[in-house]
Design a protein around this motif. Structure first.
Motif, PDB file in Angstrom:
ATOM      1  N   THR A 101      45.292  15.705   9.939  1.00 30.65           N
ATOM      2  CA  THR A 101      46.286  14.695  10.297  1.00 30.65           C
ATOM      3  C   THR A 101      46.529  13.813   9.082  1.00 30.65           C
ATOM      4  OG1 THR A 101      46.756  12.744  11.657  1.00 30.65           O
ATOM      5  CG2 THR A 101      44.434  13.347  11.402  1.00 30.65           C
ATOM      6  N   THR A 102      47.796  13.660   8.710  1.00 32.56           N
ATOM      7  CA  THR A 102      48.051  13.020   7.433  1.00 32.56           C
ATOM      8  C   THR A 102      49.393  12.307   7.413  1.00 32.56           C
ATOM      9  OG1 THR A 102      48.242  13.390   5.056  1.00 32.56           O
ATOM     10  CG2 THR A 102      49.085  15.120   6.489  1.00 32.56           C
ATOM     11  N   ALA A 103      49.543  11.430   6.419  1.00 35.19           N
ATOM     12  CA  ALA A 103      50.826  10.780   6.160  1.00 35.19           C
ATOM     13  C   ALA A 103      51.233  10.986   4.709  1.00 35.19           C
ATOM     14  CB  ALA A 103      50.728   9.280   6.458  1.00 35.19           C
ATOM     15  N   CYS A 104      50.506  11.871   3.992  1.00 38.29           N
ATOM     16  CA  CYS A 104      50.816  12.063   2.577  1.00 38.29           C
ATOM     17  C   CYS A 104      50.552  13.513   2.192  1.00 38.29           C
ATOM     18  CB  CYS A 104      49.973  11.118   1.724  1.00 38.29           C
ATOM     19  SG  CYS A 104      48.204  11.420   1.878  1.00 38.29           S
ATOM     20  N   ASP A 105      50.904  13.843   0.949  1.00 33.51           N
ATOM     21  CA  ASP A 105      50.838  15.232   0.491  1.00 33.51           C
ATOM     22  C   ASP A 105      49.417  15.749   0.283  1.00 33.51           C
ATOM     23  OD1 ASP A 105      53.759  15.260  -1.753  1.00 33.51           O
ATOM     24  OD2 ASP A 105      53.550  15.020   0.426  1.00 33.51           O
ATOM     25  N   SER A 106      48.516  14.869  -0.201  1.00 38.19           N
ATOM     26  CA  SER A 106      47.251  15.393  -0.742  1.00 38.19           C
ATOM     27  C   SER A 106      46.406  16.113   0.302  1.00 38.19           C
ATOM     28  CB  SER A 106      46.450  14.260  -1.397  1.00 38.19           C
ATOM     29  OG  SER A 106      46.154  13.253  -0.445  1.00 38.19           O
ATOM     30  N   ALA A 107      46.523  15.705   1.578  1.00 42.14           N
ATOM     31  CA  ALA A 107      45.690  16.364   2.592  1.00 42.14           C
ATOM     32  C   ALA A 107      46.071  17.829   2.779  1.00 42.14           C
ATOM     33  CB  ALA A 107      45.801  15.619   3.916  1.00 42.14           C
ATOM     34  N   TRP A 108      47.316  18.174   2.467  1.00 38.19           N
ATOM     35  CA  TRP A 108      47.743  19.570   2.621  1.00 38.19           C
ATOM     36  C   TRP A 108      46.903  20.475   1.723  1.00 38.19           C
ATOM     37  CZ3 TRP A 108      52.496  21.275   5.236  1.00 38.19           C
ATOM     38  CH2 TRP A 108      53.122  20.244   5.948  1.00 38.19           C
ATOM     39  N   ALA A 109      46.518  19.988   0.542  1.00 37.33           N
ATOM     40  CA  ALA A 109      45.684  20.792  -0.357  1.00 37.33           C
ATOM     41  C   ALA A 109      44.357  21.119   0.307  1.00 37.33           C
ATOM     42  CB  ALA A 109      45.459  20.049  -1.674  1.00 37.33           C
ATOM     43  N   ALA A 110      43.816  20.169   1.068  1.00 38.14           N
ATOM     44  CA  ALA A 110      42.568  20.440   1.781  1.00 38.14           C
ATOM     45  C   ALA A 110      42.781  21.553   2.803  1.00 38.14           C
ATOM     46  CB  ALA A 110      42.062  19.166   2.474  1.00 38.14           C
ATOM     47  N   ALA A 111      43.895  21.467   3.517  1.00 37.35           N
ATOM     48  CA  ALA A 111      44.198  22.501   4.511  1.00 37.35           C
ATOM     49  C   ALA A 111      44.327  23.867   3.849  1.00 37.35           C
ATOM     50  CB  ALA A 111      45.486  22.134   5.251  1.00 37.35           C
ATOM     51  N   PHE A 112      45.045  23.915   2.732  1.00 35.05           N
ATOM     52  CA  PHE A 112      45.266  25.201   2.053  1.00 35.05           C
ATOM     53  C   PHE A 112      43.946  25.771   1.554  1.00 35.05           C
ATOM     54  CE2 PHE A 112      49.336  24.420   3.009  1.00 35.05           C
ATOM     55  CZ  PHE A 112      50.166  23.761   2.108  1.00 35.05           C
ATOM     56  N   ASP A 113      43.107  24.924   0.935  1.00 35.38           N
ATOM     57  CA  ASP A 113      41.842  25.428   0.408  1.00 35.38           C
ATOM     58  C   ASP A 113      40.968  25.972   1.535  1.00 35.38           C
ATOM     59  OD1 ASP A 113      41.256  23.107  -2.397  1.00 35.38           O
ATOM     60  OD2 ASP A 113      42.634  24.791  -2.112  1.00 35.38           O
ATOM     61  N   LEU A 114      40.949  25.267   2.660  1.00 37.85           N
ATOM     62  CA  LEU A 114      40.129  25.738   3.789  1.00 37.85           C
ATOM     63  C   LEU A 114      40.661  27.068   4.316  1.00 37.85           C
ATOM     64  CD1 LEU A 114      39.514  22.373   5.658  1.00 37.85           C
ATOM     65  CD2 LEU A 114      37.740  23.924   4.843  1.00 37.85           C
ATOM     66  N   ALA A 115      41.981  27.127   4.481  1.00 39.96           N
ATOM     67  CA  ALA A 115      42.569  28.375   4.982  1.00 39.96           C
ATOM     68  C   ALA A 115      42.283  29.527   4.028  1.00 39.96           C
ATOM     69  CB  ALA A 115      44.069  28.190   5.186  1.00 39.96           C
ATOM     70  N   ASP A 116      42.412  29.264   2.732  1.00 43.20           N
ATOM     71  CA  ASP A 116      42.162  30.325   1.749  1.00 43.20           C
ATOM     72  C   ASP A 116      40.711  30.768   1.765  1.00 43.20           C
ATOM     73  OD1 ASP A 116      44.451  28.983  -0.789  1.00 43.20           O
ATOM     74  OD2 ASP A 116      44.794  30.107   1.067  1.00 43.20           O
ATOM     75  N   ALA A 117      39.818  29.891   2.236  1.00 39.93           N
ATOM     76  CA  ALA A 117      38.397  30.259   2.306  1.00 39.93           C
ATOM     77  C   ALA A 117      38.053  30.902   3.637  1.00 39.93           C
ATOM     78  CB  ALA A 117      37.525  29.015   2.089  1.00 39.93           C
ATOM     79  N   GLY A 118      39.063  31.119   4.469  1.00 40.24           N
ATOM     80  CA  GLY A 118      38.832  31.825   5.726  1.00 40.24           C
ATOM     81  C   GLY A 118      38.535  30.916   6.906  1.00 40.24           C
ATOM     82  N   VAL A 119      38.736  29.631   6.749  1.00 39.97           N
ATOM     83  CA  VAL A 119      38.496  28.705   7.862  1.00 39.97           C
ATOM     84  C   VAL A 119      39.792  28.541   8.646  1.00 39.97           C
ATOM     85  CG1 VAL A 119      37.868  26.328   8.460  1.00 39.97           C
ATOM     86  CG2 VAL A 119      36.711  27.500   6.557  1.00 39.97           C
ATOM     87  N   GLU A 120      39.678  28.463   9.961  1.00 41.13           N
ATOM     88  CA  GLU A 120      40.884  28.304  10.763  1.00 41.13           C
ATOM     89  C   GLU A 120      41.363  26.855  10.704  1.00 41.13           C
ATOM     90  OE1 GLU A 120      40.488  29.270  14.871  1.00 41.13           O
ATOM     91  OE2 GLU A 120      42.533  28.623  15.337  1.00 41.13           O
ATOM     92  N   VAL A 121      42.589  26.676  10.212  1.00 43.07           N
ATOM     93  CA  VAL A 121      43.194  25.346  10.236  1.00 43.07           C
ATOM     94  C   VAL A 121      44.151  25.346  11.415  1.00 43.07           C
ATOM     95  CG1 VAL A 121      44.611  23.675   8.977  1.00 43.07           C
ATOM     96  CG2 VAL A 121      42.952  25.102   7.749  1.00 43.07           C
ATOM     97  N   VAL A 122      43.795  24.609  12.477  1.00 41.46           N
ATOM     98  CA  VAL A 122      44.561  24.743  13.723  1.00 41.46           C
ATOM     99  C   VAL A 122      45.966  24.168  13.575  1.00 41.46           C
ATOM    100  CG1 VAL A 122      42.488  24.753  15.122  1.00 41.46           C
ATOM    101  CG2 VAL A 122      43.696  22.620  14.766  1.00 41.46           C
ATOM    102  N   ALA A 123      46.119  23.139  12.765  1.00 40.17           N
ATOM    103  CA  ALA A 123      47.442  22.567  12.548  1.00 40.17           C
ATOM    104  C   ALA A 123      47.369  21.511  11.458  1.00 40.17           C
ATOM    105  CB  ALA A 123      47.972  21.930  13.838  1.00 40.17           C
ATOM    106  N   ILE A 124      48.522  21.261  10.858  1.00 40.83           N
ATOM    107  CA  ILE A 124      48.680  20.083  10.006  1.00 40.83           C
ATOM    108  C   ILE A 124      49.650  19.174  10.745  1.00 40.83           C
ATOM    109  CG2 ILE A 124      49.453  19.185   7.797  1.00 40.83           C
ATOM    110  CD1 ILE A 124      48.828  21.923   6.571  1.00 40.83           C
TER     111      ILE A 124
END
Lengths: 105, 186, 500
Positions: free
Chosen positions: C337-360
């Protein structure tokens, strides 16, 4: 820790080497016995205590041991200058104006 | 030129490690001299050289030394055996002039702090900049080591004389030894 | 006990990644439970790698508390760590380095973290408004000495003070330098490189054990053609080889005094399993610097929503750090949950590592297009104009309620998501504490929506994100400029290129 420039040693040293000596350029009365109690108390206790540039005595207690004088801004705690004992008191108003101009630049 | 400060013969160093050592020095003659310009000039005769006038500097010659401590104050050093003659010569030189000569040989003791970590060790308690550019060889000053007043004289890049009042020396040495603990292997 | 024969307790440690030393396994215990970790772990990263998020209880209401951050700003993970037979309370698990045999305990809970009778305060909280005690505990009078005070005293505070005398000794050192650089992230490293090139005496300090700051969690960026972490290693090697440079990791600059007199606290032995008896536990550096460069970085802000304090809810950059620096995932189903760009990088890194990101869930009505595309490529659900309106899960977050922000500012329900971790970010606040200590006045900057350092009162300059400069290339240039000797021909700035 304040850094204070000793005019005799020619170096800046940490404040722990120094002792404060109160307001500068206060002449001890030549003949104390001629003063009444109020005048004597005035000499002993009353000081200008300026909010701003203040002429003070300092002693380089753990250095050369000498008394010297300084102009320090009691608001910002910055030393404007230090000078040897016996030298005349600087024009504090002129110093204050000069430092204001420097800050404004 | 003979060194004024020598380690006490036969006494183990207070501290000896590769990085730094502390040795007590043998007794010497110490005179506290204060005088105005005329007396300062007169003392040169007893010393064999002129008093150093540059602040925080030292002059030496013929086994004696003069250390600038203040604008009219010097610490004069000579071999212990010459104390009586030296004091007499200085007093004679300044007779009638505004001066004060005091034998403080037994008021102060000195140690030699030497080694590549000598500066580091001293900076555990001495708050001034002791790097060579700020404190070159030959520089001398009164300053503090923790709470004790000391005189520091740099004799070489890796060697300092540390003088302090005799009764304060255990305090100063204990602090230095404490700071040096970490230099020895556990 | 042999580490090899033990089955790994690290349920949330990913198979690859992180800067920890996977070739060695350490044992540590938390509240008596023995778990495994690797050299390089903090207690917080090790707990997360072991799937542990519940680490404490809140001060007054004893609400379950989890790790929130990956750094010194951690408010929740306060623990006691044993050493020499006694424990030091109130240490941040994010700063405690794990060594073989480390013993840590949680605080402010009785009888246990999972079941804490103090939580009754939470239930009865309507009866405990601020100042409730002014008129209570007065009757009967005799009860004060015998009942009320002992009970309140036992309940008060967080950790328990140690009972044994402190066997450690502590050192002091006065130091002088031409430039003190505080913080070894990209701005600080660039400043230290620049300042030390001309032979000036430079001290570079960082509160963390490993220098590199945010670059250690970076994945997409390159500097001078090297991945960020490699550039850090090369830069540190260059700095270490210069005689005029002193590198001080594990060293916090904690006080800015007059005339550039700065106090640093160096932690010398807390990270060692068997500290040599001759080493001081800590060293205070009293530094007089001719110039100071503050490269203290910025602090991420949480999103504000009801029940945003459950274990498993962390700052987005912390989630990214636990992944990229420690190879641990904060959960198996992660909501961002975010109001800015930087958190998306966390989501992408987690997804790329095989973790399920349920939503941004991005509060903004139109998040940047390139981010939405990158999310779509990874199959991550994106909800715009979306916020979290509540969570559930007593000892670990288990569900988040989403809401849609309408144009008039009202919020309508947008359904629930099951999750076991939430990463949140509402932006970054420049760290201006040291600048403020130098007696400078911060100035509100409307464009950055933050207080930034104003005019310098002492001979100091802020560089990088602590003065609102963002973007890796700009931060490097800012750090370089902050320390560059202006009289010489300007040296080339390290070239940075960031993806995404």
């Amino acid at each position: 820790m304040l850094l204070i420039s000793c005019p005799y040693c020619g170096v800046e040293r940490p404040e722990t080497e120094f002792r404060y000596g109160g307001e500068a350029h206060i002449a001890r009365p030549a003949d104390p016995s001629q003063l009444n109690d109020e005048e004597w108390a005035q000499f002993l206790y009353m000081r200008t205590n300026t909010r701003g540039l203040y002429a003070e005595r300092w002693r380089h207690a753990h250095g050369c041991g000498r008394f010297f004088n300084a102009v320090r801004d009691t608001v910002s705690d910055k030393f404007v200058c230090t000078y040897k004992a016996g030298e005349p008191k600087p024009d504090l108003d002129a110093l204050a104006r000069a430092s204001q101009e420097k800050d404004a630049r | 030129m003979a060194e004024i400060y020598t380690p006490v013969a036969g006494l183990a160093p207070v501290l000896r490690q590769d990085a730094v050592s502390i040795q007590k020095t043998a007794p010497i003659a110490r005179l506290s001299f204060r005088g105005r310009a005329e007396a300062q000039a007169a003392v040169a005769g007893a010393l064999g050289f002129a008093l150093p006038q540059a602040p925080l500097s030292a002059s030496a010659g013929a086994g004696k030394a003069a250390l600038w401590l203040g604008p009219d104050e010097w610490l004069l050093l000579a071999p212990e055996a010459e104390l009586v003659a030296f004091e007499a010569a200085v007093n004679a030189a300044v007779a009638g002039l505004a001066a004060s000569v005091t034998d403080i040989s037994h008021r102060q003791d000195a140690v030699l702090v030497s080694g590549p970590r000598a500066t580091w060790l001293l900076n555990a308690g001495v708050p001034i900049d002791l790097a060579l550019p700020a404190f070159p060889v030959g520089m001398v000053t009164r300053t503090l080591c923790h709470k004790a007043e000391v005189i520091l004289w740099r004799k070489a890049e890796d060697q300092f004389v540390l003088e302090c009042w005799r009764t304060f020396q255990p305090y100063v040495l204990e602090h230095l030894l404490d700071a040096a603990r970490e230099l020895s292997a556990a | 006990m042999s580490a090899h024969s033990q089955k790994s307790t690290q349920s949330a440690r990913l198979a690859h990644g992180g800067r920890i030393d996977r070739s060695r396994t350490l044992q540590f215990s938390f509240d008596g439970k023995v778990m495994q970790a690797h050299p390089g772990d903090t207690l917080a990263s090790a707990l997360i790698a072991n799937g542990v998020h519940l680490v404490g209880r809140s001060f007054k209401y004893h609400r379950p508390r989890g790790i929130l951050t990956a750094g010194s700003e951690e408010p929740n993970a306060l623990v006691g760590v044993y050493r020499h037979g006694d424990q030091t309370p109130n240490l941040r698990a994010t700063q405690v380095e794990v060594y073989e045999g480390l013993m840590a305990i949680s605080q402010n809970r009785y009888p246990s973290l999972d079941f804490d009778v103090g939580a009754i305060n939470d239930v009865l909280s309507p009866l405990f408004p601020a100042g409730f005690y002014y008129k209570t505990f007065m009757w009967p009078k005799a009860f004060w000495d015998k009942v009320y005070e002992p009970v309140i005293r036992a309940a008060a505070g967080l950790g328990k003070p140690p009972k044994l005398a402190d066997p450690d000794h502590y050192a002091n050192l006065y130091a002088h330098c031409d430039v003190l650089v505080i913080g070894s992230g990209p701005a600080g490293l660039a400043a230290a490189l620049s300042a030390s090139e001309t032979g000036a005496r430079v001290i570079l300090c960082d509160e963390q054990a490993e220098m590199g700051g945010s670059l250690l969690s970076e994945t997409g960026s390159t500097i001078e053609g090297l991945p960020a972490a490699e550039w850090v290693a090369a830069t540190l090697a260059t700095l270490a080889a210069r005689d005029n440079v002193t590198l001080l990791p594990r060293t916090t600059a904690f006080g800015y005094f007059v005339q550039n007199f700065i106090a640093l606290a160096e932690r010398v032995t807390d990270h060692l399993a068997q500290p040599g008896a001759n080493l001081p536990r800590e060293r205070m550096w009293q530094v007089r610097a001719k110039e100071v460069v503050i490269a203290a970085g910025a602090h991420e802000r949480p999103m504000v929503f009801p029940e945003n304090d459950r274990p498993g809810i962390l700052l987005a950059s912390a989630g990214r750090t636990y992944l990229n620096r420690y190879g641990a995932t904060v959960g198996r189903r992660v909501l961002v949950t975010t109001a800015c760009d930087s958190a998306w990088a966390a989501a992408f890194d987690l997804a790329d590592a095989g973790v399920e990101v349920v939503a941004i869930a991005d509060m903004r009505a139109t998040p940047p297009e390139h981010l939405r595309e990158a999310a779509a490529r990874r199959g991550i659900r994106v909800e715009a104009a979306c916020v979290v309106t509540g969570t559930s899960g007593r000892l670990r977050v288990s569900k988040a309620m989403l809401g849609r922000l309408r144009n008039d500012g009202s919020v309508v329900s947008a359904g629930d998501v099951t999750c076991d971790a939430i990463l949140m970010s509402s932006g970054w606040t420049p760290s201006v504490s040291l600048y403020s200590q130098s007696r400078g006045k911060v100035v509100w900057n409307a464009e950055h929506e933050a207080f930034l350092p104003g005019a310098s009162v002492q001979r100091e300059r802020s560089a990088g994100s602590c003065r609102g400069v963002n973007g890796l290339a700009a931060v490097l240039e800012d750090g370089y400029a902050a320390a560059a000797n202006r009289q010489r021909r300007p040296q080339p700035v390290p070239r940075a290129r960031a993806d995404a």
